[in-house]
Design a protein around this motif. Sequence first.
Motif, short mmCIF file in Angstrom:
data_model
loop_
_atom_site.label_atom_id
_atom_site.label_comp_id
_atom_site.label_asym_id
_atom_site.label_seq_id
_atom_site.Cartn_x
_atom_site.Cartn_y
_atom_site.Cartn_z
N VAL A 1 2.24 7.93 9.50
CA VAL A 1 2.88 9.34 10.21
C VAL A 1 3.54 8.69 10.31
O VAL A 1 4.52 10.55 9.74
CB VAL A 1 2.41 9.38 11.56
N ARG A 2 4.67 8.47 10.26
CA ARG A 2 6.38 8.74 9.94
C ARG A 2 6.90 8.62 8.80
O ARG A 2 8.09 9.48 8.42
CB ARG A 2 7.51 7.72 10.52
N LEU A 3 6.19 8.16 7.08
CA LEU A 3 6.49 8.45 6.33
C LEU A 3 6.10 9.56 5.41
O LEU A 3 6.51 10.22 5.12
CB LEU A 3 6.12 7.13 6.02
N GLU A 4 5.24 10.02 5.90
CA GLU A 4 4.63 11.29 6.07
C GLU A 4 6.34 12.50 6.15
O GLU A 4 5.68 13.42 5.49
CB GLU A 4 2.63 12.05 6.00
N PRO B 1 0.59 -1.12 -0.01
CA PRO B 1 -0.17 0.34 0.33
C PRO B 1 0.82 1.14 0.13
O PRO B 1 1.52 1.48 0.39
CB PRO B 1 -1.54 0.15 1.72
N ASN B 2 0.35 2.08 -0.94
CA ASN B 2 1.11 3.58 -1.08
C ASN B 2 0.16 4.57 0.90
O ASN B 2 -0.27 3.21 1.36
CB ASN B 2 0.67 4.42 -2.01
N LEU B 3 0.72 5.74 0.35
CA LEU B 3 0.59 6.07 2.34
C LEU B 3 -0.91 6.75 2.38
O LEU B 3 -1.93 7.19 3.07
CB LEU B 3 0.97 7.37 2.12
N ASP B 4 -2.11 5.93 1.01
CA ASP B 4 -3.17 6.65 1.42
C ASP B 4 -3.70 4.99 0.49
O ASP B 4 -4.95 5.63 1.05
CB ASP B 4 -3.90 7.09 -0.13
N GLY B 5 -3.47 4.07 1.39
CA GLY B 5 -3.55 2.90 1.35
C GLY B 5 -3.98 2.50 0.14
O GLY B 5 -4.61 0.98 -0.05
N ILE C 1 5.90 6.68 -1.98
CA ILE C 1 6.25 5.61 -0.91
C ILE C 1 5.72 4.55 -0.30
O ILE C 1 4.71 5.39 -0.76
CB ILE C 1 7.03 6.28 0.66
N LEU C 2 6.54 3.05 -0.73
CA LEU C 2 5.02 1.86 0.02
C LEU C 2 5.60 2.16 1.37
O LEU C 2 6.48 2.06 1.94
CB LEU C 2 5.35 0.62 -0.76
N PHE C 3 4.31 1.63 1.88
CA PHE C 3 4.41 0.66 3.46
C PHE C 3 4.93 -1.13 3.34
O PHE C 3 3.86 -1.00 2.82
CB PHE C 3 3.22 0.31 4.83
N ALA C 4 6.05 -1.42 3.43
CA ALA C 4 5.91 -2.64 3.09
C ALA C 4 6.28 -3.79 3.92
O ALA C 4 6.21 -5.13 4.24
CB ALA C 4 7.65 -2.79 2.42
N GLY C 5 6.27 -3.53 5.38
CA GLY C 5 6.00 -3.83 6.85
C GLY C 5 7.35 -3.63 7.49
O GLY C 5 7.98 -2.94 7.65
N ARG C 6 7.79 -4.47 8.82
CA ARG C 6 8.20 -3.92 9.48
C ARG C 6 9.56 -4.02 9.81
O ARG C 6 9.93 -4.65 8.08
CB ARG C 6 8.48 -5.39 10.81
N ASP D 1 1.70 -1.38 11.96
CA ASP D 1 0.88 -0.94 11.63
C ASP D 1 0.86 0.39 11.38
O ASP D 1 1.21 1.24 10.83
CB ASP D 1 0.32 0.28 13.38
N PHE D 2 -0.21 0.02 9.74
CA PHE D 2 -0.01 0.76 9.13
C PHE D 2 -0.27 2.23 9.01
O PHE D 2 0.16 3.36 8.84
CB PHE D 2 -0.89 0.71 7.68
N GLU D 3 -0.82 2.81 10.17
CA GLU D 3 -1.55 4.06 10.00
C GLU D 3 -0.16 4.68 11.00
O GLU D 3 0.33 6.09 10.88
CB GLU D 3 -2.45 4.11 11.43
N ASP D 4 0.11 4.20 11.95
CA ASP D 4 1.47 4.79 12.37
C ASP D 4 2.97 5.01 11.44
O ASP D 4 3.70 5.61 10.93
CB ASP D 4 2.25 3.77 13.54
#
Length: 427
Positions: free
Chosen positions: A343-346, A275-279, A358-363, A337-340
């Motif tokens: 915040v960090r990535l934004e 997911p990107n930062l918009d989900g 930027i995509l959230f790939a996991g831990r 956590d995606f929402e957490d």
Amino acid sequence: MKKLFFIFSTILFLAVTFILSSCNSTKENDMKLPNGIWRATLQQQEGAVLPFNFDVNYSNNNDENDTIPTFTLINGEEKILLDNVTQTGNTFTIPMHIFEGEIVAEWNTTTQKLTGKWNRRSFTNASSLDFSAVPNTKTRFEANQTVKFDLSGKWETYFLSQGDSSAALGVFEKIETADVKGNIKGTFLTTTGDYRYLFGSVSDDSLYLSCFDGSHAFLFVAKAEDENTLKGKFWSGKGQPVDFISTRNPNFTLPKADTLTYLKEGYETIAFEFPNLDGKLISLDNPKYDGKVRIVQLLGSWCPNCMDETNFLTELYSTYNPKGLEIIGLAYEQTEDFEDAKVRLERMKKRLNVEYEILFAGRADKQFAVQTLPMLNHVMSFPTTIFIDKTGKVRKIHTGFSGKGTGEYYDNYVEATTNFVEKLLSE
């Protein structure tokens, strides 16, 4: 009459109390730190003291009344602005740039000292170190003006831990003025990155180097046995010190960063969907990337070396995106956590002016990362950078990043990478 007198007395008492309280509050909120360069210290294991410098400035903020200061961390040539400071009375909370952590310290007007804690939050290894700082002090290490050896040059280095050793290349350069002798800057390069901007002193036959960037707290102390041999200890954050030995060797090199991570046999491409930062789920099959040269960056907002690479890639993207270059960041964060993570990535994107996806790939775990990209032999480092041509084939994978603190190594990488991107775009 008595009732009226009682009411009047009560109102008068409350009014006086409010005025006095307001005055005291104003006095507390008006408490200011001295402007200028400060010397700070962090207390590490075995009584080691890591010094660093920062600048306090009351005219470098968005605060119209100049009542809240900014802090700027100073590591030689590097300056990191910390501008989201808050103040409650004589206590200052100083967030660490894009990183998860802060300094919380109390200003004592009598001793003229800030004292408190540097708190670093981490997915697996949170820590806290005692912090103190005094104003009007540019000196980092207390060193005499006697310099027994010139330690400038390249050093073959081995860090020794639990019966194992890891190689590094030390690169040092002396900095001398008419008034000051013995200052030195440099870094250690490894196969996974570098130790960023180290700054310190040579005093007699001893070397002192440190770096504090809000995420890393590095201290190196070594003694020169002769002009060609150094033996010392290295502290990182709250960890136990590690021994190291360095030998002067102008010809020493590390394994090539383009050979360490590669595709497993049978693979020519990579695939993912995160997911990107918009989900919204994004993959390389997105029409946006069809026929484009692509760079896939494995990174984390917690990683200073990734910050260095992101600064470079942001410039590269600005220049070559109009010519057909796309960059996709896969962020492995110190949270699941995606929402957490969002915040960090934004925050990172805003701070570093990142325009690419930027995509959230996991831990943030190398073993987990390679599970998400099973076509790779391993994920050895954050960052890792994958270069893909217009047909979708992986053409090169670069492990780690050598930032500006490495001098010529950074310059060489920038030139080689720019030339390689231009080659891919021309095909």
